[in-house]
Design a protein around this motif. Structure first.
Motif, PDB file in Angstrom:
ATOM      1  N   ARG A  30       0.831  -1.207   0.000  1.00 39.81           N
ATOM      2  CA  ARG A  30       0.000   0.000   0.000  1.00 39.81           C
ATOM      3  C   ARG A  30       0.864   1.254   0.000  1.00 39.81           C
ATOM      4  N   GLU A  31       1.945   1.249   0.805  1.00 43.56           N
ATOM      5  CA  GLU A  31       2.849   2.395   0.837  1.00 43.56           C
ATOM      6  C   GLU A  31       3.541   2.581  -0.512  1.00 43.56           C
ATOM      7  N   ALA A  32       3.922   1.462  -1.146  1.00 41.34           N
ATOM      8  CA  ALA A  32       4.578   1.545  -2.448  1.00 41.34           C
ATOM      9  C   ALA A  32       3.640   2.125  -3.504  1.00 41.34           C
ATOM     10  N   LEU A  33       2.368   1.774  -3.415  1.00 45.01           N
ATOM     11  CA  LEU A  33       1.387   2.331  -4.355  1.00 45.01           C
ATOM     12  C   LEU A  33       1.242   3.833  -4.138  1.00 45.01           C
ATOM     13  N   ALA A  34       1.156   4.253  -2.875  1.00 42.44           N
ATOM     14  CA  ALA A  34       1.001   5.673  -2.573  1.00 42.44           C
ATOM     15  C   ALA A  34       2.227   6.477  -3.005  1.00 42.44           C
ATOM     16  N   GLU A  35       3.428   5.852  -2.980  1.00 42.08           N
ATOM     17  CA  GLU A  35       4.655   6.540  -3.377  1.00 42.08           C
ATOM     18  C   GLU A  35       4.863   6.520  -4.888  1.00 42.08           C
ATOM     19  N   GLY A  36       4.024   5.800  -5.626  1.00 42.72           N
ATOM     20  CA  GLY A  36       4.169   5.726  -7.070  1.00 42.72           C
ATOM     21  C   GLY A  36       5.138   4.669  -7.543  1.00 42.72           C
ATOM     22  N   ARG A  37       5.580   3.780  -6.666  1.00 45.29           N
ATOM     23  CA  ARG A  37       6.503   2.722  -7.050  1.00 45.29           C
ATOM     24  C   ARG A  37       5.781   1.580  -7.768  1.00 45.29           C
ATOM     25  N   LEU A  38       4.489   1.441  -7.523  1.00 47.62           N
ATOM     26  CA  LEU A  38       3.675   0.420  -8.164  1.00 47.62           C
ATOM     27  C   LEU A  38       2.485   1.072  -8.839  1.00 47.62           C
ATOM     28  N   THR A  39       2.087   0.527  -9.977  1.00 52.20           N
ATOM     29  CA  THR A  39       0.845   0.974 -10.593  1.00 52.20           C
ATOM     30  C   THR A  39      -0.323   0.298  -9.908  1.00 52.20           C
ATOM     31  N   ALA A  40      -1.528   0.779 -10.180  1.00 53.69           N
ATOM     32  CA  ALA A  40      -2.714   0.185  -9.563  1.00 53.69           C
ATOM     33  C   ALA A  40      -2.866  -1.279  -9.981  1.00 53.69           C
ATOM     34  N   ASP A  41      -2.561  -1.593 -11.242  1.00 52.31           N
ATOM     35  CA  ASP A  41      -2.671  -2.982 -11.707  1.00 52.31           C
ATOM     36  C   ASP A  41      -1.636  -3.868 -11.027  1.00 52.31           C
ATOM     37  N   GLU A  42      -0.404  -3.362 -10.891  1.00 56.34           N
ATOM     38  CA  GLU A  42       0.639  -4.143 -10.223  1.00 56.34           C
ATOM     39  C   GLU A  42       0.270  -4.383  -8.765  1.00 56.34           C
ATOM     40  N   HIS A  43      -0.256  -3.350  -8.116  1.00 56.01           N
ATOM     41  CA  HIS A  43      -0.654  -3.484  -6.717  1.00 56.01           C
ATOM     42  C   HIS A  43      -1.764  -4.521  -6.561  1.00 56.01           C
ATOM     43  N   ALA A  44      -2.768  -4.462  -7.422  1.00 55.97           N
ATOM     44  CA  ALA A  44      -3.876  -5.413  -7.342  1.00 55.97           C
ATOM     45  C   ALA A  44      -3.388  -6.839  -7.553  1.00 55.97           C
ATOM     46  N   GLU A  45      -2.471  -7.032  -8.507  1.00 54.56           N
ATOM     47  CA  GLU A  45      -1.946  -8.375  -8.784  1.00 54.56           C
ATOM     48  C   GLU A  45      -1.157  -8.919  -7.605  1.00 54.56           C
ATOM     49  N   ARG A  46      -0.353  -8.045  -6.979  1.00 54.68           N
ATOM     50  CA  ARG A  46       0.460  -8.507  -5.848  1.00 54.68           C
ATOM     51  C   ARG A  46      -0.390  -8.777  -4.615  1.00 54.68           C
ATOM     52  N   VAL A  47      -1.384  -7.926  -4.354  1.00 52.10           N
ATOM     53  CA  VAL A  47      -2.260  -8.157  -3.200  1.00 52.10           C
ATOM     54  C   VAL A  47      -2.983  -9.494  -3.347  1.00 52.10           C
TER      55      VAL A  47
END
Length: 226
Positions: A30-47
């Motif tokens: 979640r922190e990586a998504l907020a910092e822009g290190r992950l895209t929303a699609d990458e975040h959803a896939e990893r979660v």
């Protein structure tokens, strides 16, 4: 002389992951998504992968390319008996909906800690008829392209802490008049999804009313005895 064979302890990466371990990895993502290190699609896939991970090593793979992985390593939670009144580290109940729906409602007994995950799905947690055994109930919710809906009776306290990334986090704060009323804490993060906590109008926790009536009766009796 024959030597007895001793079983070597399993490497940390091969140990079974707990819900607390998954929760920590989800916070890093979640922190990586907020910092822009992950895209929303990458975040959803990893979660989604974190929810299905079985070992600590599988969890570490999802944060291996993130700075937080080198700053704080995943530790395995040792099982322990919580002290009286303390919230357990591991949830009493997991409500998971991945491309599906999950519901908790009716006359049920919620634990002190509930985790709700909605990934391309919907989760409904209805406490309007629940039998509260604890004064505090914490609901930790994660919604990724999904929705988490929490409903509580009107005579309990409701608190919310969280936010959203291209999503919505909405909690109607309630303050119960009765000091013994349960307190429900909704902590969540919505990514292209929604998390909502609201009272269900007309629904009251009966045991709270019983306690209030008993207190009123005692007060009346003391007044009449004077």
């Amino acid at each position: 002389m024959d030597l007895q064979k001793q079983t070597a302890p399993a490497p940390a990466a091969e140990l079974r992951a707990s819900d607390a371990d998954r929760d920590r990895i989800a916070d890093i993502l979640r922190e990586a998504l907020a910092e822009g290190r992950l895209t929303a699609d990458e975040h959803a896939e990893r979660v989604e992968g974190v929810l299905g991970a079985k070992t600590v090593g599988e969890l570490e793979a999802f944060i291996r390319d993130l700075p937080a992985a080198h700053a704080r390593r995943v530790t395995v939670s040792a099982p322990s008996r919580p002290t009286a009144g303390a919230l357990p580290v591991d949830p009493d109940d997991n409500v998971v909906a991945v491309f599906s729906s999950a519901v908790r409602k009716g006359r049920w007994r919620p634990g002190r800690r509930i985790h709700a995950y909605a990934v391309f799905g919907s989760v409904e947690i209805d406490l309007s008829e629940a039998l509260f055994e604890y004064q505090q109930v914490v609901i930790k919710a994660v919604s990724v392209f999904g929705s988490v809906e929490v409903r509580v009776p009107e005579n309990v306290s409701l608190r919310g802490t969280g936010g959203g990334v291209l999503g919505s986090f909405e909690v109607d704060t309630l303050d119960a008049a009765e000091p013994d009323a349960p307190v429900v804490y909704l902590d969540g993060w919505a990514v292209l999804g929604s998390i909502e906590g609201r009272p269900r109008r007309g629904r009251l926790v009966a045991d709270i009313l019983d306690r209030v009536h008993r207190k009123v009766d005692r007060t009346v009796h003391r007044h009449l005895e004077r």
